[in-house]
Design a protein around this motif. Structure first.
Motif, mmCIF file in Angstrom:
data_model
loop_
_atom_site.group_PDB
_atom_site.id
_atom_site.type_symbol
_atom_site.label_atom_id
_atom_site.label_comp_id
_atom_site.label_asym_id
_atom_site.label_seq_id
_atom_site.Cartn_x
_atom_site.Cartn_y
_atom_site.Cartn_z
ATOM 1 N N ASP A 1 -46.537 -1.786 -15.496
ATOM 2 C CA ASP A 1 -45.463 -0.856 -15.836
ATOM 3 C C ASP A 1 -44.100 -1.532 -15.736
ATOM 4 O OD1 ASP A 1 -44.544 1.952 -16.382
ATOM 5 O OD2 ASP A 1 -43.575 1.635 -14.432
ATOM 6 N N LYS A 2 -43.899 -2.334 -14.695
ATOM 7 C CA LYS A 2 -42.626 -3.044 -14.568
ATOM 8 C C LYS A 2 -42.497 -4.128 -15.624
ATOM 9 C CE LYS A 2 -41.714 -2.251 -9.651
ATOM 10 N NZ LYS A 2 -40.450 -1.540 -9.925
ATOM 11 N N ALA A 3 -43.632 -4.755 -15.987
ATOM 12 C CA ALA A 3 -43.579 -5.836 -16.971
ATOM 13 C C ALA A 3 -43.174 -5.339 -18.347
ATOM 14 C CB ALA A 3 -44.941 -6.523 -17.056
ATOM 15 N N ARG A 4 -43.358 -4.038 -18.628
ATOM 16 C CA ARG A 4 -42.937 -3.524 -19.933
ATOM 17 C C ARG A 4 -41.466 -3.100 -19.928
ATOM 18 N NH1 ARG A 4 -42.696 2.041 -20.764
ATOM 19 N NH2 ARG A 4 -43.305 3.309 -18.966
ATOM 20 N N ARG A 5 -40.846 -3.128 -18.725
ATOM 21 C CA ARG A 5 -39.440 -2.725 -18.636
ATOM 22 C C ARG A 5 -38.507 -3.829 -18.150
ATOM 23 N NH1 ARG A 5 -38.733 0.499 -14.761
ATOM 24 N NH2 ARG A 5 -40.802 0.568 -13.794
ATOM 25 N N LEU A 6 -39.034 -4.738 -17.357
ATOM 26 C CA LEU A 6 -38.194 -5.784 -16.775
ATOM 27 C C LEU A 6 -38.558 -7.131 -17.376
ATOM 28 C CD1 LEU A 6 -38.319 -4.751 -13.013
ATOM 29 C CD2 LEU A 6 -36.561 -4.202 -14.712
#
Length: 408
Positions: A252-257
């Motif tokens: 989830d973080k990899a798709r935003r950060l």
């Protein structure tokens, strides 16, 4: 060869014991299996491999070096002095905040789950060894029961022959009694082949060649295990749930950060002052459909692992209840068989034989009484083995081991 010689030879064959006098008990068999069984060795190797991989999950991405030759003349493709500029650079990707921590926790949970798989494989092997050893013991006892029945049959043939000589029995009765003996020969031959198969299975579990000799088997367990531990299968499912949760947060973080890349280049330019350059590269994962799909898949895998954990817990509860019921059933039947059925069949045969010798009972009644005693004796040893199997299943269901566990 006379019928008496055949019976005597078969009885001797059945009762032949290991000349060493050794007995293979369950703890010794389990220890040997845990040392040599390839399935357990595979589970241990899988855990070691996963643990070795987890050690690098928190490590930073490796830096990279680069070299570029700018404006190299085609007329002098291999002359470095003709190059307009030599550029030496280094690049480093910077993980986004929390990335390495979550990746490390996910990898460590996965490695720990492999360790639980290893413990589950140990307990599964212990139960398999117990079942195989009980089966080995059972066939030995069945052979003994059939050999004792052969001796009874020989006595019956002698009694029928005596009555036949005195004109009190028909030739058909004598032939019928001898036929019953031959039927026992066939049963013993089949049991001996089954014994070879059971020995091959036990040897395979011990990591030995199938035809390796084995000492006599000890009696099956009769004592109930005490205590309980968490089932390794449940522990593995819980750890894989943690692994999936950490991986889902990471996705989830990899798709935003973004993972920012920084670089430094040193430029050597013949005839001009040297120079350097700095670079920053920022990807835009929020525009990536692949990243979004990966995050969604990871989220659904969390749900899958939660259901897997619930399923493992449900199976563990059921297996405990099933094993406890199996032990209770085997014990109840064993008590009745040992205290009522076998003694009653022995008394019935004794009375029927006396009546037959006195001419007050026919041959069929005598053969039925002998068959009933054989069935009772076979039932007793089978219930004894079934009780041992159920206790082995109960111990595994409770997460207990016969030997001190090797912690992964």
């Amino acid at each position: 060869m006379t019928l008496s010689a055949v019976v005597g030879g078969l009885a001797l064959l059945v009762f032949t014991q290991d000349p060493s006098g050794e007995v293979l008990d369950l703890p010794s068999a389990v220890k040997a299996a845990l040392q040599h069984n390839p399935e357990v060795a595979q589970a241990r190797a899988a855990h070691d491999a996963e643990r070795a991989g987890a050690a690098g999950a928190r490590a930073w991405p490796e830096p990279s070096l680069s070299y570029q030759a700018w404006q190299q003349p085609l007329a002098h493709p291999f002359d470095p002095t003709a190059t307009n500029m030599h550029m030496l650079g280094i690049r480093q990707t910077l993980p986004f905040p929390g990335q390495l921590g979550r990746a490390g926790r996910a990898a460590e949970a996965g490695a720990a789950a492999r360790g639980a798989d290893f413990l589950a494989a140990r307990l599964r092997l212990e139960a398999q060894v117990a079942h195989a050893l009980n089966g080995y013991w059972l066939i030995q006892r069945e052979l003994e029961a059939h050999a004792r029945h052969l001796e009874l049959g020989q006595q019956t043939v002698a009694a029928v022959r005596a009555r036949y000589v005195s004109g009190q029995a028909r030739q058909a009765d004598l032939l019928r009694a001898e036929t019953e003996l031959h039927r026992q020969h066939a049963s013993i031959a089949g049991l001996r082949e089954n014994l070879r198969g059971t020995m091959a299975l036990l040897n395979a579990l011990l990591g030995r060649p199938p035809a390796s000799p084995l000492p006599a088997a000890s009696e099956p367990e009769a004592e109930l295990p005490s205590g309980a531990l968490e089932r390794p299968e449940v522990a593995a499912a819980s750890l894989r749930t943690v692994e999936a949760q950490e991986s889902a947060e990471l996705a989830d973080k990899a798709r935003r950060l973004p993972e920012v890349m920084v670089g430094f280049d040193y430029m050597l330019m013949p005839g001009m002052p040297d120079a350097y350059s700095l670079m920053f590269q920022v990807p835009m994962p929020w525009l990536s459909g692949r990243r979004t799909a990966e995050a969604e898949r990871a989220r659904r895998q969390v749900e899958e692992m939660r259901f897997a954990k619930a399923s493992a817990e449900n199976a563990a509860r059921y297996e405990v209840a099933e094993a406890q019921a199996g032990v209770a059933a085997a014990r109840a039947q064993l008590v009745v068989t040992k205290e009522k059925l076998v003694p009653g069949a022995e008394r019935t045969l004794e009375a029927t034989r006396a009546s037959y010798v006195a001419g007050q009972a026919d041959l069929l009644a005598l053969l039925d009484a002998e068959s009933a005693l054989l069935d009772a004796r076979l039932s007793q040893v089978r219930q004894r083995a079934a009780q041992g199997d159920a206790i082995a299943d109960l111990r595994r269901a409770l997460g207990l081991s016969l030997v001190s566990e090797e912690q992964p």
